[in-house]
Design a protein around this motif. Structure first.
Motif, PDB file in Angstrom:
ATOM      1  N   TRP A 159      41.558  42.486  35.776  1.00  8.84           N
ATOM      2  CA  TRP A 159      41.835  43.200  37.028  1.00  8.84           C
ATOM      3  C   TRP A 159      40.760  44.247  37.326  1.00  8.84           C
ATOM      4  O   TRP A 159      40.411  44.476  38.497  1.00  8.84           O
ATOM      5  CB  TRP A 159      43.241  43.798  37.038  1.00  8.84           C
ATOM      6  CG  TRP A 159      43.473  45.103  36.338  1.00  8.84           C
ATOM      7  CD1 TRP A 159      44.059  45.283  35.129  1.00  8.84           C
ATOM      8  CD2 TRP A 159      43.152  46.416  36.823  1.00  8.84           C
ATOM      9  NE1 TRP A 159      44.112  46.622  34.809  1.00  8.84           N
ATOM     10  CE2 TRP A 159      43.567  47.340  35.839  1.00  8.84           C
ATOM     11  CE3 TRP A 159      42.552  46.905  37.981  1.00  8.84           C
ATOM     12  CZ2 TRP A 159      43.398  48.718  35.983  1.00  8.84           C
ATOM     13  CZ3 TRP A 159      42.381  48.281  38.124  1.00  8.84           C
ATOM     14  CH2 TRP A 159      42.806  49.171  37.133  1.00  8.84           C
ATOM     15  N   MET A 164      41.646  46.170  42.009  1.00 11.37           N
ATOM     16  CA  MET A 164      43.072  45.888  42.136  1.00 11.37           C
ATOM     17  C   MET A 164      43.429  45.130  43.412  1.00 11.37           C
ATOM     18  O   MET A 164      44.276  44.231  43.396  1.00 11.37           O
ATOM     19  CB  MET A 164      43.880  47.190  42.049  1.00 11.37           C
ATOM     20  CG  MET A 164      45.394  46.973  42.038  1.00 11.37           C
ATOM     21  SD  MET A 164      45.973  45.772  40.785  1.00 11.37           S
ATOM     22  CE  MET A 164      45.832  46.744  39.286  1.00 11.37           C
ATOM     23  N   SER A 168      44.969  41.431  43.187  1.00  5.89           N
ATOM     24  CA  SER A 168      46.313  41.143  43.690  1.00  5.89           C
ATOM     25  C   SER A 168      46.337  39.864  44.517  1.00  5.89           C
ATOM     26  O   SER A 168      47.269  39.056  44.413  1.00  5.89           O
ATOM     27  CB  SER A 168      46.824  42.320  44.530  1.00  5.89           C
ATOM     28  OG  SER A 168      46.935  43.487  43.739  1.00  5.89           O
ATOM     29  N   LYS A 169      45.308  39.664  45.326  1.00  6.68           N
ATOM     30  CA  LYS A 169      45.235  38.457  46.156  1.00  6.68           C
ATOM     31  C   LYS A 169      45.092  37.203  45.292  1.00  6.68           C
ATOM     32  O   LYS A 169      45.786  36.205  45.498  1.00  6.68           O
ATOM     33  CB  LYS A 169      44.061  38.556  47.135  1.00  6.68           C
ATOM     34  CG  LYS A 169      44.231  39.619  48.213  1.00  6.68           C
ATOM     35  CD  LYS A 169      43.148  39.524  49.266  1.00  6.68           C
ATOM     36  CE  LYS A 169      41.786  39.870  48.706  1.00  6.68           C
ATOM     37  NZ  LYS A 169      40.738  39.902  49.764  1.00  6.68           N
ATOM     38  N   PHE A 171      45.692  36.952  42.057  1.00  7.53           N
ATOM     39  CA  PHE A 171      46.839  36.857  41.149  1.00  7.53           C
ATOM     40  C   PHE A 171      47.977  36.093  41.819  1.00  7.53           C
ATOM     41  O   PHE A 171      48.603  35.215  41.210  1.00  7.53           O
ATOM     42  CB  PHE A 171      47.288  38.270  40.768  1.00  7.53           C
ATOM     43  CG  PHE A 171      48.541  38.336  39.943  1.00  7.53           C
ATOM     44  CD1 PHE A 171      48.503  38.129  38.575  1.00  7.53           C
ATOM     45  CD2 PHE A 171      49.769  38.621  40.530  1.00  7.53           C
ATOM     46  CE1 PHE A 171      49.658  38.201  37.805  1.00  7.53           C
ATOM     47  CE2 PHE A 171      50.925  38.694  39.776  1.00  7.53           C
ATOM     48  CZ  PHE A 171      50.868  38.485  38.407  1.00  7.53           C
ATOM     49  N   LYS A 172      48.237  36.427  43.064  1.00 10.14           N
ATOM     50  CA  LYS A 172      49.332  35.789  43.804  1.00 10.14           C
ATOM     51  C   LYS A 172      49.095  34.292  43.961  1.00 10.14           C
ATOM     52  O   LYS A 172      50.023  33.483  43.840  1.00 10.14           O
ATOM     53  CB  LYS A 172      49.476  36.452  45.175  1.00 10.14           C
ATOM     54  CG  LYS A 172      50.677  35.982  45.972  1.00 10.14           C
ATOM     55  CD  LYS A 172      50.801  36.765  47.273  1.00 10.14           C
ATOM     56  CE  LYS A 172      52.035  36.313  48.059  1.00 10.14           C
ATOM     57  NZ  LYS A 172      52.179  37.081  49.326  1.00 10.14           N
ATOM     58  N   TYR A 178      40.643  33.731  39.448  1.00 13.41           N
ATOM     59  CA  TYR A 178      41.586  34.425  38.565  1.00 13.41           C
ATOM     60  C   TYR A 178      41.682  33.721  37.215  1.00 13.41           C
ATOM     61  O   TYR A 178      41.532  34.339  36.151  1.00 13.41           O
ATOM     62  CB  TYR A 178      42.947  34.488  39.250  1.00 13.41           C
ATOM     63  CG  TYR A 178      44.095  34.954  38.386  1.00 13.41           C
ATOM     64  CD1 TYR A 178      44.242  36.297  38.049  1.00 13.41           C
ATOM     65  CD2 TYR A 178      45.050  34.053  37.916  1.00 13.41           C
ATOM     66  CE1 TYR A 178      45.303  36.726  37.264  1.00 13.41           C
ATOM     67  CE2 TYR A 178      46.109  34.470  37.139  1.00 13.41           C
ATOM     68  CZ  TYR A 178      46.237  35.809  36.811  1.00 13.41           C
ATOM     69  OH  TYR A 178      47.286  36.227  36.033  1.00 13.41           O
ATOM     70  N   ILE A 221      52.330  43.848  35.159  1.00 12.89           N
ATOM     71  CA  ILE A 221      52.487  42.407  35.332  1.00 12.89           C
ATOM     72  C   ILE A 221      53.867  42.035  34.819  1.00 12.89           C
ATOM     73  O   ILE A 221      54.336  42.581  33.819  1.00 12.89           O
ATOM     74  CB  ILE A 221      51.374  41.633  34.579  1.00 12.89           C
ATOM     75  CG1 ILE A 221      51.530  40.125  34.763  1.00 12.89           C
ATOM     76  CG2 ILE A 221      51.331  42.011  33.103  1.00 12.89           C
ATOM     77  CD1 ILE A 221      50.358  39.319  34.200  1.00 12.89           C
TER      78      ILE A 221
END
Length: 358
Positions: A159, A164, A168-169, A171-172, A178, A221
């Motif tokens: 990360w 961050m 986050s983008k 990760f989703k 990622y 997480i």
């Protein structure tokens, strides 16, 4: 008992019964703290045996401290263009080589092209001799203060390399970037540990993986995502450590309570940290076979507490965690400059008073 024996005994079912007292550990003592109290430390350790990094925690009475070892990688910085069109050189951590402050300022790995360049610029090198030399130095002091070898982990680096918002983008979506970054940093961690083991000549050691997955009172997480995305890599890495007769433990900031079952499933035998409101009585009850390292309050009690408050704090931790002999007490993080020396002394006096087994 010597410091090394005391730390290793906590992880050994038979030797645990021979413990004379609850061992103690600190991540490290901030050089600014040492400078502030220079007169206190002067002449209290043999500078031919200890350097300042190990001498300061030894004088304060700790049994163990985190310790680095040489990396088995070389990395050539990658030149990228940021969103504003500026040319930036980034290091292996995905962050700018030149920073305005000493704090985290964001990551720049936002495409697989950048990751590919990082992979090209990463070179594995043989540092066996250098690692052996460091370990020999550590062996000279380990009966006085035990160096717990540390290396970086996976989640925290992923990360931070992305930043961050970008993280986050991806990760989703579980994007290729990622997943690629996870594999990239997992491979680095695995190789670092393999090279360390190779240089160790099968000596029993504790190896700590630094990976902040929590912040203050919450995890960063969900347990299920950590289990699916990170656990398989850590399970492989920890099995390598265990097969070598060594002990894997993890460090994280914050309160990681809900992740502990998954850390155990991955093979971690203990965790250093425990801040942000973690409940020592709950931890002792739910995870009696998991080694707990830290729990000393560095936000309130150590920097601002009275002698009585420090004494009560240590006594409460001992009441919660001492009896099953899976506890290594110490600050949850570091001894930093603003913590008064007298408070550290009072903390360690209370540790000696309430931590006796014999």
């Amino acid at each position: 008992m010597y410091a090394k024996d005391r730390i290793l005994a906590v992880y050994d079912e038979d030797e645990r019964e021979n413990l004379d007292k609850v061992p103690s550990h600190v991540q490290y003592v901030d050089p600014a703290f040492i400078s502030r109290y220079q007169e206190f430390f002067e002449g209290k350790y043999n500078t031919d045996v200890f350097n300042q990094y190990f001498g300061a925690p030894y004088v304060l009475g700790f049994d163990a401290v985190f310790a680095p070892f040489p990396s088995s990688f070389e990395f050539r910085n990658v030149k990228i263009t940021d969103d504003q069109g500026n040319s930036v050189k980034i290091a292996l951590d995905g962050q700018a080589v030149k920073r305005k402050t000493g704090y985290y300022e964001g990551g720049y790995v936002n495409s697989t092209d950048i990751l590919n360049e990082m992979q090209k610029n990463l070179k594995e090198v043989d540092k066996t001799r250098e690692i052996k030399n460091v370990l020999k130095k550590y062996e000279k002091i380990e009966k006085y203060i035990y160096p717990i070898l540390m290396t970086n982990g996976i989640f925290d680096r992923v990360w931070q390399a992305m930043g961050m918002v970008e993280f986050s983008k991806h990760f989703k979506k579980k994007s290729n970037l990622y997943k690629g970054l996870i594999e990239f940093y997992a491979n680095i961690t695995e190789v670092e540990i393999k090279k360390l083991i190779k240089a160790s000549n099968k000596t029993n050691r504790v190896i700590n993986i630094l990976d902040d997955v929590a912040f203050r009172g919450r995890v960063m997480i969900s347990p299920k995502r950590w289990e699916s995305d990170f656990l398989p890599y850590y399970k492989k890495i920890n099995q390598i450590i265990i097969n070598a007769g060594m002990v894997p433990q993890v460090h994280t900031d914050g309160d990681p309570t809900e992740l502990i079952p998954y850390f155990q499933k991955a093979g971690f035998m203990g965790l250093q940290g425990w801040e942000g409101g973690a409940d020592p009585f709950l931890i002792s009850e739910k995870f009696p076979n998991f080694v707990v390292i830290g729990f000393g309050d560095v936000s309130h009690i150590l920097p601002h507490g009275t002698k009585s408050q420090i004494k009560v704090h240590v006594q409460e931790l001992m009441n919660a965690l001492k009896d099953n002999k899976h506890f290594i007490i110490g600050p949850s993080t570091i001894i930093y400059e603003k913590i008064p020396l007298n408070n550290v002394i009072k903390f360690m006096e209370a540790v000696r008073l309430y931590g006796k087994y014999i």
